[in-house]
Design an enzyme around this catalytic site. Structure first.
Site, short mmCIF file in Angstrom:
data_model
loop_
_atom_site.label_atom_id
_atom_site.label_comp_id
_atom_site.label_asym_id
_atom_site.label_seq_id
_atom_site.Cartn_x
_atom_site.Cartn_y
_atom_site.Cartn_z
N LYS A 1 23.37 69.60 55.58
CA LYS A 1 23.78 68.97 56.83
C LYS A 1 24.98 69.68 57.48
CE LYS A 1 21.56 64.62 55.95
NZ LYS A 1 20.92 65.05 54.66
C1 LIG Z 1 19.51 64.93 54.44
C2 LIG Z 1 18.97 65.61 53.24
C3 LIG Z 1 17.57 65.83 53.06
C4 LIG Z 1 16.55 65.35 54.07
O1 LIG Z 1 16.57 66.12 55.25
P1 LIG Z 1 15.81 65.61 56.56
O2 LIG Z 1 16.20 66.55 57.62
O3 LIG Z 1 16.32 64.22 56.80
O4 LIG Z 1 14.35 65.64 56.26
C5 LIG Z 1 17.15 66.49 51.92
N1 LIG Z 1 18.02 66.89 50.97
C6 LIG Z 1 19.35 66.70 51.09
C7 LIG Z 1 20.26 67.14 49.99
C8 LIG Z 1 19.88 66.05 52.22
O5 LIG Z 1 21.21 65.86 52.32
#
Ligand SMILES: *Cc1c(COP(=O)(O)O)cnc(C)c1O
Length: 525
Positions: free
Chosen positions: A124
């Site tokens: 993120k």
């Molecule tokens: C947010 C997140 C996901 C999921 O990603 P999306 O874009 O919501 O599909 C997967 N793995 C981790 C570690 C995350 O923080």
């Protein structure tokens, strides 16, 4: 196409409600479209193979700026370049490696895209180091035009189950025109996640624990969010408006397109593929943002053939892709070692449906209404065919996901986190002859307990051996790093937290009035 052309794209919404011509800056500041739809750019730019390859010589920040300009972002080129340098440039030191998102080879045909080199060690960061900079720049630009939507500054409210909160705190810290409050379920996040949040820096940030679980937390924050009277008080007394900066904001999606383009270029440079040869991409999926970014990268001309969607036992997306029916009538939420994929309603899927149904907002409205009222919808034949043409999906049980950590450690000398382990297993099952690129969404050290369970063959939810059970998250990470040679070192950004001062620690009741009080006291401080 001319990559640096200065045309301005307009934004439409997936439910066909918005009639004015909106720009990127307006879409970012508004976040969600009126009527509940999501913004998408009217035109997806198309790069020829030569255009793509010509990006290779640029830094990550340079590639990101070029892609944003191609998408017709209505900000001066200089502003775009500056935001990207600040987010991804070497001098900013936000990312621990110059490649920002390095690609590593796991075995003959399998590659890992490491998306965890940012300040909070989760993918993120790629969006949340970039988006807040564009958010502030958009407010400046809109104010200069006298646009009404940017009259006030913004107070970002985030309810988090762990990862998003810290990435948002890092991204919004000291950003002009914004402040941010993060609420987390007290006792409901790991000690490391809590330490990460409580040590946050910045003169515009605040963190509160709430008594209750994540659901209670989210409900209380949502109530405050939709409280019109309170919003008006805030506007009058503090010249502030609420925003959520969540993953359905287009400003969070576009930065994610960049790392798929960049990954392909890295694979060409290393000889993993010849320029133009297709790859498949496998993404451990939750809200569908990350995999959707790979779809847009493909639409832009990146040779990505199939998109492999990986789920854990909360497999609503896998079932949808395999049947065309999205159904949450009979699903309960299961807590797994990959918590960021524990999800029932996947909000970014709406954009994907809009793209696959030929951008037909009436159909999207129909499906979303059915989801709200009947908790299920079925897409039409043509949309299903389009979906199957691009996506494959599978899911992995809790036991298998932890076993995969050991399997890959032994076979490839590489330590996966539990989310990426789900991606690996699904890639193994679904990939064909193309090289497959797996999105690694978190560093293992964020989930040391379950990573150790995987390595040691202990089942999820079972206690660790006594001598390890009493260790802090920090000490357990050190133990893993010392005893498993391919774990590498614990990144300094995690290790140094242990001795950092915790600035926040207040815990409040979980109801809307307590949340409102916390906001008022933050604004008076
Ligand atoms: C947010 C997140 C996901 C999921 O990603 P999306 O874009 O919501 O599909 C997967 N793995 C981790 C570690 C995350 O923080």
């Amino acid at each position: 196409m001319e990559l640096t052309s200065k045309y301005v794209n307009t934004y439409i919404d997936t439910r066909g409600v918005v009639e004015e011509r909106l720009s990127f800056t307006q879409a970012v500041v508004k976040g969600l479209a009126p009527g509940g739809g999501l913004f998408v750019p009217k035109v997806i730019p198309r790069f020829s193979l030569d255009d793509l390859i010509s990006l290779s010589s640029l830094s990550y920040a340079g590639k990101a700026a070029t892609i944003f300009k191609a998408f017709g972002v209505d900000l001066p080129a200089q502003t775009i370049d500056g935001c990207m340098e600040d987010a991804y440039g070497l001098a900013s030191a936000n990312f621990s490696v110059p490649e920002v998102t390095p690609v590593k080879r796991l075995d003959t045909n399998t590659y890992i895209l490491e998306l965890f080199c940012g300040p909070t060690l989760a993918f993120k960061d790629l969006a949340l180091q970039c988006m807040p900079r564009f958010f502030s720049a958009s407010i400046d630009a809109l104010r200069a035009q006298g646009a009404p939507e940017a009259k006030e500054d913004f107070l970002i409210l985030v309810a988090t189950s762990g990862d998003t909160g810290k990435a948002a705190l890092e991204g919004f810290a000291n950003r002009e025109h914004t402040s941010i409050i993060v609420y987390y379920p007290h006792g409901g996040v790991s000690d490391l996640q809590q330490a990460q949040m409580l040590a946050s820096e910045g003169n515009n940030v605040q963190v509160y624990g709430l008594h209750g679980n994540f659901d209670d937390c989210q409900t209380a924050v949502k109530q405050v969010f939709s409280d019109e009277a309170f919003a008006q008080e805030l506007a009058a007394a503090h010249k502030l408006r609420f925003s959520s900066a969540n993953s359905i904001n287009w400003g969070r999606l576009l930065p994610q397109v960049v790392y798929y383009v960049n990954a392909y270029l890295q694979m060409v440079a290393s000889g993993a593929v010849q320029a133009g040869e297709p790859i498949d991409v496998c993404v451990p999926t939750g809200n569908f943002g990350n995999i959707l970014a790979a779809y847009y990268a493909a639409e832009m001309g990146t040779p990505i053939e199939r998109l492999l969607c990986a789920s854990n036992v909360n497999r609503v997306l896998t079932d949808f892709i395999n049947t065309g029916v999205y159904d949450i009538t009979d699903r309960s939420f299961v807590t797994t070692p990959s918590p960021s994929m524990d999800i029932l309603v996947s909000s970014n899927l709406e954009r994907q449906l809009f793209e696959l149904n030929g951008r037909n907002p009436e159909l999207v409205c129909q499906w979303m209404r059915a989801l709200g009222e009947e908790k299920r919808f079925t897409v039409d034949k043509q949309t299903f065919k389009a979906l199957r043409g691009r996506f494959s999906a599978d899911w992995v049980s809790i036991d298998e996901s932890l076993e995969t950590i050991r399997e890959v450690y032994d076979a490839c000398n590489y330590l996966l986190d539990p989310h990426t382990a789900v991606g690996y297993k699904v890639a193994q099952r679904l990939s064909g002859s193309n090289p497959v690129l797996i999105a690694a969404t978190a560093h293992w050290c964020k989930f040391g307990g379950d990573v150790y369970r995987g390595l040691a063959g202990i089942k999820a939810h079972e206690a660790l051996p006594k001598e390890l059970a009493q260790l802090s998250g920090f000490a357990l990470n050190r133990y893993i790093a010392e005893n498993y040679q391919y774990a590498g070192e614990v990144p300094w950004r995690m290790a140094e937290l242990e001795s950092r001062e915790q600035r926040f620690g207040e815990v409040c009741n979980t109801d809307a009035s307590a949340v409102k009080e916390s906001i008022v006291s933050f604004l008076q401080a």
